[in-house]
Scaffold this active site. Sequence first.
Site, PDB file in Angstrom:
ATOM      1  N   VAL A  20      43.317  63.603  82.850  1.00 50.77           N
ATOM      2  CA  VAL A  20      43.205  64.007  81.450  1.00 50.77           C
ATOM      3  C   VAL A  20      43.789  62.919  80.553  1.00 50.77           C
ATOM      4  O   VAL A  20      44.915  62.494  80.733  1.00 50.77           O
ATOM      5  CB  VAL A  20      43.949  65.335  81.198  1.00 50.77           C
ATOM      6  CG1 VAL A  20      43.714  65.814  79.782  1.00 50.77           C
ATOM      7  CG2 VAL A  20      43.512  66.394  82.205  1.00 50.77           C
ATOM      8  N   CYS A  21      43.019  62.498  79.563  1.00 50.73           N
ATOM      9  CA  CYS A  21      43.410  61.350  78.744  1.00 50.73           C
ATOM     10  C   CYS A  21      44.746  61.565  78.040  1.00 50.73           C
ATOM     11  O   CYS A  21      45.492  60.630  77.849  1.00 50.73           O
ATOM     12  CB  CYS A  21      42.339  61.046  77.700  1.00 50.73           C
ATOM     13  SG  CYS A  21      42.760  59.655  76.639  1.00 50.73           S
ATOM     14  N   PHE A  22      45.047  62.790  77.637  1.00 52.90           N
ATOM     15  CA  PHE A  22      46.235  62.994  76.812  1.00 52.90           C
ATOM     16  C   PHE A  22      47.488  63.255  77.639  1.00 52.90           C
ATOM     17  O   PHE A  22      48.489  63.712  77.126  1.00 52.90           O
ATOM     18  CB  PHE A  22      45.988  64.145  75.827  1.00 52.90           C
ATOM     19  CG  PHE A  22      44.994  63.774  74.763  1.00 52.90           C
ATOM     20  CD1 PHE A  22      45.370  62.995  73.683  1.00 52.90           C
ATOM     21  CD2 PHE A  22      43.671  64.155  74.868  1.00 52.90           C
ATOM     22  CE1 PHE A  22      44.445  62.621  72.719  1.00 52.90           C
ATOM     23  CE2 PHE A  22      42.748  63.783  73.906  1.00 52.90           C
ATOM     24  CZ  PHE A  22      43.143  63.016  72.829  1.00 52.90           C
ATOM     25  N   ASP A  23      47.442  62.950  78.936  1.00 50.87           N
ATOM     26  CA  ASP A  23      48.565  63.246  79.816  1.00 50.87           C
ATOM     27  C   ASP A  23      49.472  62.044  80.060  1.00 50.87           C
ATOM     28  O   ASP A  23      50.098  61.948  81.084  1.00 50.87           O
ATOM     29  CB  ASP A  23      48.047  63.789  81.161  1.00 50.87           C
ATOM     30  CG  ASP A  23      49.184  64.232  82.060  1.00 50.87           C
ATOM     31  OD1 ASP A  23      50.219  64.650  81.520  1.00 50.87           O
ATOM     32  OD2 ASP A  23      49.051  64.136  83.288  1.00 50.87           O
ATOM     33  N   ALA A  50      39.453  60.558  81.253  1.00 49.64           N
ATOM     34  CA  ALA A  50      38.379  61.362  80.675  1.00 49.64           C
ATOM     35  C   ALA A  50      38.766  61.919  79.306  1.00 49.64           C
ATOM     36  O   ALA A  50      39.916  62.308  79.077  1.00 49.64           O
ATOM     37  CB  ALA A  50      38.031  62.500  81.627  1.00 49.64           C
TER      38      ALA A  50
END
Length: 277
Positions: free
Chosen positions: A148-151, A81
């Site tokens: 979470v996309c940035f994880d 996401a």
Amino acid sequence: MKAKWYFINSGPCSPSYNMALDEALLDLHSKGEIPPVIRFYEWNPATLSIGYFQSAEKDIDLEVLREQKLGFVRRPTGGRAVLHESELTYSIIVTEQYPDMPPSVTEAYRVLSEGLLLGFQKLGLDAYFSIPDTEEKQADLKKPKSAVCFDAPSWYELVVEGKKVAGSAQTRQKGVILQHGAILLDLDEEKLLSVFKFPSPEAKERMRQKLPEKAVAINGLTDKEITIPQCITAFKEGFEEALEIDLVPYQLTEEQLQYVKTLEETKYLNDEWNFRK
């Protein structure tokens, strides 16, 4: 002679229209009706997009989305996401058979993302590609820990000062590559965290502490504020140089726009698509 690709700057559009237009351009290119395309766009309203394989109800707090009047859409691409707010989004549509296009997803991603790398450098940022350097990090790619996309790091991630600055996703359909991604200008970390479901308050707190290390927006890295128009100029030039192409402005015909509208109404405005299990 440089190859001529179409260039579309859509400006702010609804989430359903943005995804429908990306898919329509893929279809039109697959039929040979248009050359490869690079498109820039924004989101109105601010929108949470989820990846093709994600479960909205499992990962996302839909009540918070409604309370904050955020848009919501499922992408045709994978990945996790993304909250689209203060950003410029790009998409690239090009056939898999394009001259010198590597067959592997990873290598094609690197080739297509070279324009992003140059764009960041044109904005005065020290950008480079990162490659996961440990077995643990490589394993993280195969088993993402969160929605979470940035994880997670990923192959050839664009990095500035050790932090991820652009998240991209890719799909291949009908012999065509569609790669699109977010170029963050600013990041509201609390808003981003608020729209996800976490197994515990401790898990949410861990993510809050990790986010500044993992994700950073352009304006968090520079003293001078960078604007959307500046980004459009820098990344357009970056793509032209990296891919050795000329970008020719293009407007869709009425027939093509009608096709986009049909796709939007039958798919991206449809709960069956957006909330499917």
